[in-house]
Design a protein around this motif. Sequence first.
Motif, PDB file in Angstrom:
ATOM      1  N   LYS A 183      -4.549 -13.548  -4.740  1.00 13.40           N
ATOM      2  CA  LYS A 183      -4.470 -11.572  -5.820  1.00 13.40           C
ATOM      3  C   LYS A 183      -4.031 -11.235  -5.226  1.00 13.40           C
ATOM      4  O   LYS A 183      -3.907 -10.202  -5.588  1.00 13.40           O
ATOM      5  CB  LYS A 183      -6.313 -11.484  -5.447  1.00 13.40           C
ATOM      6  CG  LYS A 183      -7.405 -12.981  -6.112  1.00 13.40           C
ATOM      7  CD  LYS A 183      -8.556 -12.376  -6.202  1.00 13.40           C
ATOM      8  CE  LYS A 183      -9.728 -13.661  -7.187  1.00 13.40           C
ATOM      9  NZ  LYS A 183     -10.380 -12.722  -7.425  1.00 13.40           N
ATOM     10  N   ASN A 184      -3.554 -11.520  -4.052  1.00  8.93           N
ATOM     11  CA  ASN A 184      -1.814 -10.385  -3.934  1.00  8.93           C
ATOM     12  C   ASN A 184      -0.509 -10.930  -4.335  1.00  8.93           C
ATOM     13  O   ASN A 184       0.401 -10.135  -3.645  1.00  8.93           O
ATOM     14  CB  ASN A 184      -2.424 -10.049  -2.715  1.00  8.93           C
ATOM     15  CG  ASN A 184      -2.343 -11.427  -1.125  1.00  8.93           C
ATOM     16  OD1 ASN A 184      -2.067 -12.569  -1.923  1.00  8.93           O
ATOM     17  ND2 ASN A 184      -1.707 -10.771  -0.426  1.00  8.93           N
TER      18      ASN A 184
ATOM     19  N   GLU B  71       2.792 -11.184  -6.721  1.00  2.91           N
ATOM     20  CA  GLU B  71       2.569 -11.042  -7.827  1.00  2.91           C
ATOM     21  C   GLU B  71       2.591 -11.946  -9.304  1.00  2.91           C
ATOM     22  O   GLU B  71       3.138 -12.544  -9.362  1.00  2.91           O
ATOM     23  CB  GLU B  71       4.561 -10.360  -7.623  1.00  2.91           C
ATOM     24  CG  GLU B  71       4.776  -9.484  -8.919  1.00  2.91           C
ATOM     25  CD  GLU B  71       6.256  -8.971  -8.969  1.00  2.91           C
ATOM     26  OE1 GLU B  71       5.966  -8.421  -9.838  1.00  2.91           O
ATOM     27  OE2 GLU B  71       7.096  -9.716  -8.352  1.00  2.91           O
TER      28      GLU B  71
ATOM     29  N   GLN C 143      -3.938  -7.861 -18.057  1.00  2.00           N
ATOM     30  CA  GLN C 143      -3.153  -7.062 -17.408  1.00  2.00           C
ATOM     31  C   GLN C 143      -4.460  -6.464 -16.428  1.00  2.00           C
ATOM     32  O   GLN C 143      -5.018  -7.094 -15.539  1.00  2.00           O
ATOM     33  CB  GLN C 143      -2.332  -6.222 -17.001  1.00  2.00           C
ATOM     34  CG  GLN C 143      -1.582  -5.632 -16.155  1.00  2.00           C
ATOM     35  CD  GLN C 143      -1.227  -4.565 -15.964  1.00  2.00           C
ATOM     36  OE1 GLN C 143      -0.725  -3.496 -16.846  1.00  2.00           O
ATOM     37  NE2 GLN C 143       0.370  -4.045 -15.055  1.00  2.00           N
ATOM     38  N   LYS C 144      -5.282  -5.918 -17.308  1.00  2.90           N
ATOM     39  CA  LYS C 144      -6.571  -5.363 -17.098  1.00  2.90           C
ATOM     40  C   LYS C 144      -8.010  -5.942 -16.104  1.00  2.90           C
ATOM     41  O   LYS C 144      -8.488  -6.024 -15.403  1.00  2.90           O
ATOM     42  CB  LYS C 144      -7.785  -4.746 -18.424  1.00  2.90           C
ATOM     43  CG  LYS C 144      -6.460  -2.903 -18.987  1.00  2.90           C
ATOM     44  CD  LYS C 144      -6.953  -2.724 -19.482  1.00  2.90           C
ATOM     45  CE  LYS C 144      -5.702  -1.747 -19.967  1.00  2.90           C
ATOM     46  NZ  LYS C 144      -6.115  -1.235 -21.638  1.00  2.90           N
TER      47      LYS C 144
ATOM     48  N   THR D  71      -7.052  -7.227 -13.321  1.00  2.00           N
ATOM     49  CA  THR D  71      -6.827  -6.822 -12.074  1.00  2.00           C
ATOM     50  C   THR D  71      -8.676  -6.501 -11.812  1.00  2.00           C
ATOM     51  O   THR D  71      -8.904  -6.234 -11.001  1.00  2.00           O
ATOM     52  CB  THR D  71      -6.471  -5.577 -12.806  1.00  2.00           C
ATOM     53  OG1 THR D  71      -5.014  -5.093 -12.973  1.00  2.00           O
ATOM     54  CG2 THR D  71      -7.067  -3.817 -11.561  1.00  2.00           C
ATOM     55  N   ARG D  72      -8.738  -6.573 -13.011  1.00  2.00           N
ATOM     56  CA  ARG D  72     -10.489  -6.527 -12.785  1.00  2.00           C
ATOM     57  C   ARG D  72     -11.369  -7.400 -12.016  1.00  2.00           C
ATOM     58  O   ARG D  72     -12.375  -7.459 -11.334  1.00  2.00           O
ATOM     59  CB  ARG D  72     -11.605  -5.743 -13.988  1.00  2.00           C
ATOM     60  CG  ARG D  72     -11.296  -5.470 -14.944  1.00  2.00           C
ATOM     61  CD  ARG D  72     -12.894  -4.791 -16.072  1.00  2.00           C
ATOM     62  NE  ARG D  72     -12.820  -5.830 -16.780  1.00  2.00           N
ATOM     63  CZ  ARG D  72     -11.780  -5.878 -17.800  1.00  2.00           C
ATOM     64  NH1 ARG D  72     -11.283  -4.780 -18.448  1.00  2.00           N
ATOM     65  NH2 ARG D  72     -11.670  -6.832 -18.589  1.00  2.00           N
TER      66      ARG D  72
ATOM     67  N   GLY E  24      -9.919  -8.915  -9.370  1.00  2.00           N
ATOM     68  CA  GLY E  24      -9.385  -8.957  -7.812  1.00  2.00           C
ATOM     69  C   GLY E  24      -7.396  -9.315  -8.351  1.00  2.00           C
ATOM     70  O   GLY E  24      -7.342  -8.891  -6.960  1.00  2.00           O
ATOM     71  N   PHE E  25      -7.164  -9.386  -9.246  1.00  2.73           N
ATOM     72  CA  PHE E  25      -5.555  -9.632  -7.986  1.00  2.73           C
ATOM     73  C   PHE E  25      -5.118  -7.643  -8.333  1.00  2.73           C
ATOM     74  O   PHE E  25      -5.293  -7.082  -9.647  1.00  2.73           O
ATOM     75  CB  PHE E  25      -4.580 -10.981  -9.660  1.00  2.73           C
ATOM     76  CG  PHE E  25      -6.142 -11.642  -9.795  1.00  2.73           C
ATOM     77  CD1 PHE E  25      -5.266 -12.796  -9.455  1.00  2.73           C
ATOM     78  CD2 PHE E  25      -6.846 -11.886 -10.703  1.00  2.73           C
ATOM     79  CE1 PHE E  25      -5.274 -14.223  -9.550  1.00  2.73           C
ATOM     80  CE2 PHE E  25      -7.423 -13.027 -10.360  1.00  2.73           C
ATOM     81  CZ  PHE E  25      -6.043 -14.581  -9.872  1.00  2.73           C
ATOM     82  N   SER E  26      -4.435  -8.110  -7.269  1.00  3.46           N
ATOM     83  CA  SER E  26      -3.996  -6.481  -7.008  1.00  3.46           C
ATOM     84  C   SER E  26      -2.282  -6.049  -7.610  1.00  3.46           C
ATOM     85  O   SER E  26      -2.013  -5.359  -7.114  1.00  3.46           O
ATOM     86  CB  SER E  26      -4.249  -6.322  -5.750  1.00  3.46           C
ATOM     87  OG  SER E  26      -3.275  -7.358  -4.934  1.00  3.46           O
ATOM     88  N   ASN E  27      -1.856  -7.466  -7.684  1.00  3.21           N
ATOM     89  CA  ASN E  27      -0.474  -6.255  -8.260  1.00  3.21           C
ATOM     90  C   ASN E  27       0.010  -7.603  -9.400  1.00  3.21           C
ATOM     91  O   ASN E  27       1.215  -8.706  -9.585  1.00  3.21           O
ATOM     92  CB  ASN E  27       0.578  -7.956  -6.908  1.00  3.21           C
ATOM     93  CG  ASN E  27       2.169  -6.899  -7.074  1.00  3.21           C
ATOM     94  OD1 ASN E  27       2.363  -6.249  -7.626  1.00  3.21           O
ATOM     95  ND2 ASN E  27       2.621  -8.087  -5.815  1.00  3.21           N
TER      96      ASN E  27
END
Length: 97
Positions: free
Chosen positions: A55-56, A58, A73-74, A77-78, A80-83
Amino acid sequence: MLEVTAEELKRRLDSKEELFIIDVRECWEYDEVNLGVTNIPLGELPQHLSELPSKNTEIIVHCQSGRRSGQAQKYLTRQGFSNVATLKGGLDAYLEL
């Protein structure tokens, strides 16, 4: 919203940088023209989360023009993927280079 320009992506691909890129267009669109990256249509993304890197890591998502990749992308991100970045202007912008 993180974005990668077409020029930056081309430079990174040309330098053989190891990237995880998801094309979220439909399979028939991918079959017509693609960058040789992972194809997971936007509607199937929830079923393929286990195939994604940590999840971190890229992740760059792209579609034809940028709309669907923004949705992807949204969603990521929801989850838990941060990059997660999108390709600004999508494949259309990349093919203009």
